[in-house]
Motif scaffolding. Structure first.
Motif, short mmCIF file in Angstrom:
data_model
loop_
_atom_site.label_atom_id
_atom_site.label_comp_id
_atom_site.label_asym_id
_atom_site.label_seq_id
_atom_site.Cartn_x
_atom_site.Cartn_y
_atom_site.Cartn_z
N HIS A 140 0.94 -1.30 0.28
CA HIS A 140 -0.24 0.30 0.24
C HIS A 140 0.89 0.98 0.23
O HIS A 140 0.00 2.29 -0.79
N GLU A 141 2.01 1.19 -0.01
CA GLU A 141 2.68 2.82 0.16
C GLU A 141 4.31 2.07 0.21
O GLU A 141 4.65 3.31 -0.95
N ARG A 142 4.58 0.88 -1.01
CA ARG A 142 5.95 1.23 -1.85
C ARG A 142 5.14 0.80 -3.41
O ARG A 142 6.20 0.17 -4.01
N GLY A 143 3.85 0.68 -3.54
CA GLY A 143 3.96 -0.07 -5.00
C GLY A 143 4.26 -2.04 -5.42
O GLY A 143 4.15 -1.77 -6.42
N CYS A 144 4.41 -2.90 -4.06
CA CYS A 144 4.70 -3.61 -4.57
C CYS A 144 3.35 -4.85 -4.73
O CYS A 144 1.89 -4.39 -4.43
N ARG A 145 3.88 -5.24 -6.36
CA ARG A 145 2.32 -5.82 -7.42
C ARG A 145 2.07 -7.02 -6.66
O ARG A 145 0.72 -8.00 -6.94
N SER A 146 3.37 -7.89 -6.37
CA SER A 146 3.44 -9.71 -6.24
C SER A 146 4.13 -10.11 -5.25
O SER A 146 5.04 -9.28 -5.23
N ILE A 147 4.10 -10.88 -4.19
CA ILE A 147 4.07 -10.94 -3.03
C ILE A 147 5.15 -12.57 -3.51
O ILE A 147 4.00 -13.77 -3.56
N LEU A 148 6.35 -12.92 -3.38
CA LEU A 148 6.82 -14.53 -3.13
C LEU A 148 6.49 -14.57 -1.85
O LEU A 148 7.92 -14.65 -1.52
N HIS A 149 6.24 -15.74 -1.15
CA HIS A 149 5.93 -15.80 -0.07
C HIS A 149 6.39 -17.40 0.94
O HIS A 149 6.37 -18.44 -0.07
N GLU A 150 7.40 -16.98 1.68
CA GLU A 150 7.42 -18.60 2.21
C GLU A 150 6.22 -19.02 2.99
O GLU A 150 5.74 -18.30 3.11
N VAL A 151 6.17 -20.08 2.87
CA VAL A 151 5.21 -20.91 4.21
C VAL A 151 5.32 -21.90 4.17
O VAL A 151 5.88 -22.87 4.29
N GLN A 152 4.77 -22.21 5.48
CA GLN A 152 4.59 -23.73 6.71
C GLN A 152 3.32 -24.30 6.59
O GLN A 152 2.27 -23.33 6.18
N LEU A 153 2.86 -25.95 6.26
CA LEU A 153 1.70 -25.69 5.92
C LEU A 153 0.85 -26.11 7.21
O LEU A 153 -0.79 -26.07 7.55
N GLN A 154 2.10 -26.66 7.97
CA GLN A 154 0.80 -27.45 8.83
C GLN A 154 2.03 -27.01 9.93
O GLN A 154 3.15 -26.33 10.27
N GLY A 155 1.80 -26.82 11.69
CA GLY A 155 1.95 -26.42 12.99
C GLY A 155 2.54 -25.41 13.29
O GLY A 155 1.51 -24.03 12.23
N ALA A 156 3.09 -24.96 14.12
CA ALA A 156 2.62 -23.16 14.29
C ALA A 156 4.28 -22.98 13.99
O ALA A 156 4.98 -23.75 13.71
N GLY A 157 3.72 -21.82 13.43
CA GLY A 157 4.97 -20.75 12.36
C GLY A 157 6.05 -20.52 13.83
O GLY A 157 6.22 -18.78 13.54
#
Ligand SMILES: Nc1ccn([C@@H]2O[C@@H]3COP(=O)(O)O[C@H]3[C@H]2O)c(=O)n1
Ligand SMILES: [Zn+2]
Ligand SMILES: [Zn+2]
Length: 252
Positions: free
Chosen positions: A178-195
């Motif tokens: 919302h402030e820096r014009g980022c259009r897409s995000i490649l994000h790591e993810v942990q599918l199960q359990g506490a992060g």
């Protein structure tokens, strides 16, 4: 100028169906490798990318799935191709990378006793946008991962956020979009359990739709297929598929 992104692998540190979560960016004028994990040279071989074609390597943090392939990369380039690969790295990572990861395998009396003896080391300052290869500008953003270990996510060409391994940081994602014009995000993810050291799928699902629709998931475990439906509008990146950056961006 068009930018393509090809993940060498999209796996978590313990995944066996997927290679390590490393990325190849290609501007058409140069290639940048983001991280060089244990499986990187095998993945690059399968992708048909010779090591000398890579213009530079950028390191996010010191874990084997992100730096475990640097020994082979460095040796191959020095021994077979007679040149030092260009390595971009934040200053706090230099000491642990050499002393705690590479020195055991690479040191050689009278020949190799520091990182600079094998790599052309360029220090990159967090918060300062820097062009690493022609057409690829990066800004390192310190993000939290393991207590006491430095880790840096990456804002690329003022439009793409590439998360390092990181704990959930909704304020950063909101700020970038919302402030820096980022259009897409490649994000790591942990599918199960506490992060505890990663970001969970449940945490990402708590984000506003305007953020979720920009997110492409990576660094996932072998059971990823069971989570496609749960992930909703967030898609899973496919390893070794070549994406145009524009393909990953939501139509505004
Ligand atoms: N405190 C820790 C430290 C490590 N780990 C696991 O080890 C992996 C190292 O590579 P990674 O990709 O950061 O993922 C880490 C966790 O799976 C973990 O789960 N908790
Ligand atoms: Zn990792
Ligand atoms: Zn990690």
């Amino acid at each position: 100028m068009s930018l393509t992104i090809q993940m060498l692998g999209t796996g978590s540190a313990f995944a066996k169906h997927y290679y390590n979560n490393n990325a190849l960016l290609d501007s058409g004028e140069g290639k940048l490798l983001i991280d060089c994990g244990t499986t990187a040279s095998l993945a690059l071989h399968q992708m048909g990318v010779p090591l000398p074609d890579i213009g530079a390597i950028l390191i996010t943090h010191i874990h084997a799935d992100h730096v475990g392939g640097l020994e082979e990369f460095g040796f191959q380039m020095n021994i077979l191709h007679r040149r030092k690969p260009l390595l971009y790295i934040a200053e706090p990572l230099i000491h642990p990378l050499w002393e705690h990861t590479l020195k055991g395998g690479m040191s050689q009396q009278g020949m190799i006793d520091k990182l600079e003896d094998v790599f052309e080391v360029n220090v990159i300052t967090p918060g300062v946008p820097t062009t690493l290869v022609s057409g690829i500008q990066v800004e390192l953003i310190p993000t939290r991962h393991i207590p006491g270990k430095n880790s840096y996510s990456i804002f690329i060409n003022d439009r793409l956020f590439y998360s390092a391994d990181m704990v959930f940081d909704p304020d950063l994602l909101h700020h970038l979009v919302h402030e820096r014009g980022c259009r897409s995000i490649l994000h790591e993810v942990q599918l199960q359990g506490a992060g505890e050291v990663h970001t969970t799928l449940d945490e990402l699902l708590s984000l506003a739709p305007s953020l979720q629709e920009r997110i492409h998931l990576m660094h996932y475990s072998d059971d990823m297929e069971q989570f496609r439906e749960k992930a909703g509008v967030m898609s899973f990146l496919e390893q070794q598929r070549v994406y145009q950056l524009t393909e990953l961006e939501r139509a505004e």
